[in-house]
Design an enzyme around this catalytic site. Structure first.
Site, PDB file in Angstrom:
ATOM      1  N   PRO A 115      52.471  51.989  62.716  1.00 43.70           N
ATOM      2  CG  PRO A 115      50.814  50.233  63.619  1.00 43.70           C
ATOM      3  CD  PRO A 115      52.228  50.902  63.614  1.00 43.70           C
ATOM      4  CG  HIS A 116      49.947  58.287  61.576  1.00 45.97           C
ATOM      5  ND1 HIS A 116      50.261  58.835  62.833  1.00 45.97           N
ATOM      6  CD2 HIS A 116      49.400  59.041  60.975  1.00 45.97           C
ATOM      7  CE1 HIS A 116      50.037  60.087  62.691  1.00 45.97           C
ATOM      8  NE2 HIS A 116      49.071  60.202  61.727  1.00 45.97           N
ATOM      9  N   PRO A 117      47.443  56.551  63.310  1.00 47.88           N
ATOM     10  CG  PRO A 117      45.879  57.413  64.599  1.00 47.88           C
ATOM     11  CD  PRO A 117      46.047  57.086  63.403  1.00 47.88           C
ATOM     12  CD  GLU A 121      52.473  57.216  64.852  1.00 44.47           C
ATOM     13  OE1 GLU A 121      52.898  57.875  63.678  1.00 44.47           O
ATOM     14  OE2 GLU A 121      51.321  57.347  65.480  1.00 44.47           O
TER      15      GLU A 121
END
Length: 148
Positions: A115-117, A121
């Site tokens: 998933p972003h943000p 990450e």
């Protein structure tokens, strides 16, 4: 395990990839081998680190202190250890546990979509740093050959 045994069921437990968690500020979590242990057992290893200062979600939260470090066997690319200091460490170490339990290689950590943000990450970027592919890190300086 204790409850299953008391209930008369066969039970087993494997402590190999039991994560260590320190509930401090910032939190610390690790699973698998340390860099030194990996060197002793495997010889040639790779390490990748990603500072939380490069993570967009850490910036949003205002919690940019810390890093994620991943250790892998240079020959087989099997991930040997995951070490996290910073926001989300306690929750994120579960991904490391699952990866190590499955005998995951570098590509097994980089293939899924993150998933972003998100703090997740940071794990992706630490694994990408093993091969110099982390996009939110400055490129490593190349050592210049010295001529005689």
């Amino acid at each position: 395990m204790a409850a299953e045994t008391m209930a008369g069921k066969k039970s087993e437990v494997d402590w190999t990839f039991l994560p260590t968690v320190v509930y401090s500020t910032p939190p610390i979590a690790c699973v698998g081998l340390t860099e030194e242990e990996a060197k002793q057992q495997y010889g040639e290893i790779r390490t990748g680190q990603f500072p939380l200062t490069g993570n967009g979600y850490a910036s949003i939260l205002g919690q940019k202190e810390g890093l994620v470090k991943v250790i892998s066997d240079a020959k087989t690319e099997v991930v040997l250890g995951v070490h996290i200091i910073g926001a989300g460490a306690v929750e994120l170490i579960s991904s490391g546990v699952i990866g190590l339990e499955m005998g995951g290689r570098d590509e097994d950590f980089t293939f899924p979509l993150y998933p972003h943000p998100s703090m997740n990450e940071s794990l992706l970027e630490a694994v990408e740093a093993l091969t110099g592919e982390a996009i939110h890190l400055s490129p490593a300086k190349q050592k210049e050959a010295v001529s005689a």
